[in-house]
Design an enzyme around this catalytic site. Structure first.
Site, PDB file in Angstrom:
ATOM      1  N   HIS A  43      48.053  44.739  29.997  1.00 16.44           N
ATOM      2  CA  HIS A  43      47.523  44.080  31.645  1.00 16.44           C
ATOM      3  C   HIS A  43      46.161  43.725  31.825  1.00 16.44           C
ATOM      4  O   HIS A  43      45.209  44.595  30.600  1.00 16.44           O
ATOM      5  CB  HIS A  43      47.662  45.444  32.746  1.00 16.44           C
ATOM      6  CG  HIS A  43      47.119  45.320  33.924  1.00 16.44           C
ATOM      7  ND1 HIS A  43      47.682  43.795  34.323  1.00 16.44           N
ATOM      8  CD2 HIS A  43      46.425  46.282  34.856  1.00 16.44           C
ATOM      9  CE1 HIS A  43      46.763  44.529  35.274  1.00 16.44           C
ATOM     10  NE2 HIS A  43      45.636  45.636  35.149  1.00 16.44           N
ATOM     11  N   ASN A  88      42.193  39.226  36.778  1.00 19.43           N
ATOM     12  CA  ASN A  88      43.289  40.624  36.843  1.00 19.43           C
ATOM     13  C   ASN A  88      44.181  40.255  38.306  1.00 19.43           C
ATOM     14  O   ASN A  88      43.706  40.368  39.376  1.00 19.43           O
ATOM     15  CB  ASN A  88      42.986  41.945  37.350  1.00 19.43           C
ATOM     16  CG  ASN A  88      43.319  42.626  37.619  1.00 19.43           C
ATOM     17  OD1 ASN A  88      44.833  42.726  37.590  1.00 19.43           O
ATOM     18  ND2 ASN A  88      42.918  44.063  37.204  1.00 19.43           N
ATOM     19  N   CYS A 108      49.047  47.442  39.102  1.00 18.49           N
ATOM     20  CA  CYS A 108      49.134  46.723  38.378  1.00 18.49           C
ATOM     21  C   CYS A 108      50.045  46.954  36.652  1.00 18.49           C
ATOM     22  O   CYS A 108      50.229  46.169  35.462  1.00 18.49           O
ATOM     23  CB  CYS A 108      47.528  47.633  37.385  1.00 18.49           C
ATOM     24  SG  CYS A 108      46.542  47.131  38.407  1.00 18.49           S
TER      25      CYS A 108
END
Length: 335
Positions: free
Chosen positions: A262, A292, A114
């Site tokens: 993020h 995501n 991530c």
């Protein structure tokens, strides 16, 4: 001494939209449950054979190259962030170089999940600052959908993730008041297995072990996540690394024009926004549309915010991420 400036941006997401209702037909879940915990309404899953990790990166990169107004052969180096490479090896950096049809250049793969895109941006920034390269293609791309447990057993993870790619061209500038002002990278490996995919891997279970055991209850090759533990750490590290970047440049929270976090969980983004007392116009979120997308999350959101006119010349843009590893990072950019 030079600075590096983002001169082109692009992103690509598959056309196939997967709603929460679609997932409710595969597992015991519903739209209300997913939105309450994550803020996600839909995500994209690949269906086209060319939409591999490097294939989607190719589409995003072409847009970024065009917007940077450079020829593909002006690219000196490629930095590719992903946790879902086309092959176990080689990495997708060289595959993208081949598919772009550009001259022989170096290609580096980043495996920081991530936080991967900001790590990649930081690496590219150092190469440009030292004068080694002039134009670097930085990419984040992920195909999650093919590796998720799309049953009730895996719903805690599988409802969160989507597929997509984002890319930027980072170019040399002699204007030291613009571009990337600083980047800040951290990791805390003691918590690595709190958010991980254990197998196949040489450390514990390789493909031969999985095949030999042929255990239908084996979950080691699906992602696993200690959700509450990740959430608690994320909100702390996000705050720390944003403040670190601001302090390093003698800036205040009030100086932020746009924060691109993020897109891990909308609840995390909301927590950070409230903590820093930022308005909706100062934070860009698109997790509700794309889920995501790990290393692709920041460049997709950055590109979309720019396309929507939310980032303008002279703006202070802050990128921040936290994820598996545990790793976290921030980048402070004067647009």
């Amino acid at each position: 001494m030079y600075h590096s400036k983002i001169t082109g941006l692009g992103f690509y997401v598959p056309e196939n939209v997967v709603t929460n209702e679609d997932l409710s037909k595969l597992m015991d879940t519903n739209d209300e449950w997913i939105q309450e915990r994550t803020g996600i309404k839909e995500r994209r899953h690949v269906v086209l054979p060319e939409d591999t990790t490097s294939g989607m990166a190719l589409k995003a990169s072409k847009v970024a190259i065009d917007r940077a107004k450079i020829d593909k052969n002006d690219i000196d180096f490629i930095v590719f962030a992903t946790l879902s490479p086309d092959y176990y090896f080689p990495g997708p950096g060289v595959t993208l170089q081949k598919e772009l049809g550009i001259k022989t250049v170096g290609a580096l793969d980043i495996r920081n999940q991530c936080s991967g895109f900001i790590y990649a941006l930081s690496v590219a920034d150092q190469f440009i600052k030292t004068g080694m390269y002039k134009n670097i293609l930085v990419v984040g791309s992920e195909v999650h959908s093919k590796g998720l447990d799309m049953t009730t057993r895996g719903r805690g993870v599988s409802v969160i993730f989507g597929d997509g790619a984002g890319a930027v061209i980072l170019s040399r500038t002699e204007d030291l008041s613009k571009g990337i002002l600083s980047t800040h990278l951290h990791s805390e490996g003691e918590h690595a297995e709190e958010l991980a995919l254990i197998a196949p891997g040489m450390g514990k279970r390789w493909v031969t072990d999985i095949i030999k055991e042929n255990n239908p209850d084996d979950e080691s090759y699906y992602p696993n996540m200690n959700g509450q533990f990740v959430f608690k750490n994320a909100v702390v590290r996000f705050s720390e690394v944003i403040n670190e970047g601001l302090q390093a440049n003698n800036l205040q929270v009030a100086d932020i024009n746009m924060l691109i976090p993020h897109q891990a969980n909308f609840r995390i983004s909301q927590f950070i926004q409230q903590k820093f007392k930022l308005t909706d116009n100062q934070v860009y979120n698109n997790i509700m549309k794309y889920g995501n997308t790990t290393a692709a999350s920041v460049p997709i959101a950055l590109t979309e915010a720019w396309e929507n006119g939310k980032i303008n010349e002279g703006d202070l843009v802050v990128l921040a991420a936290f994820g598996s590893g545990f790793t976290w990072a921030s980048a402070i950019i004067r647009w």
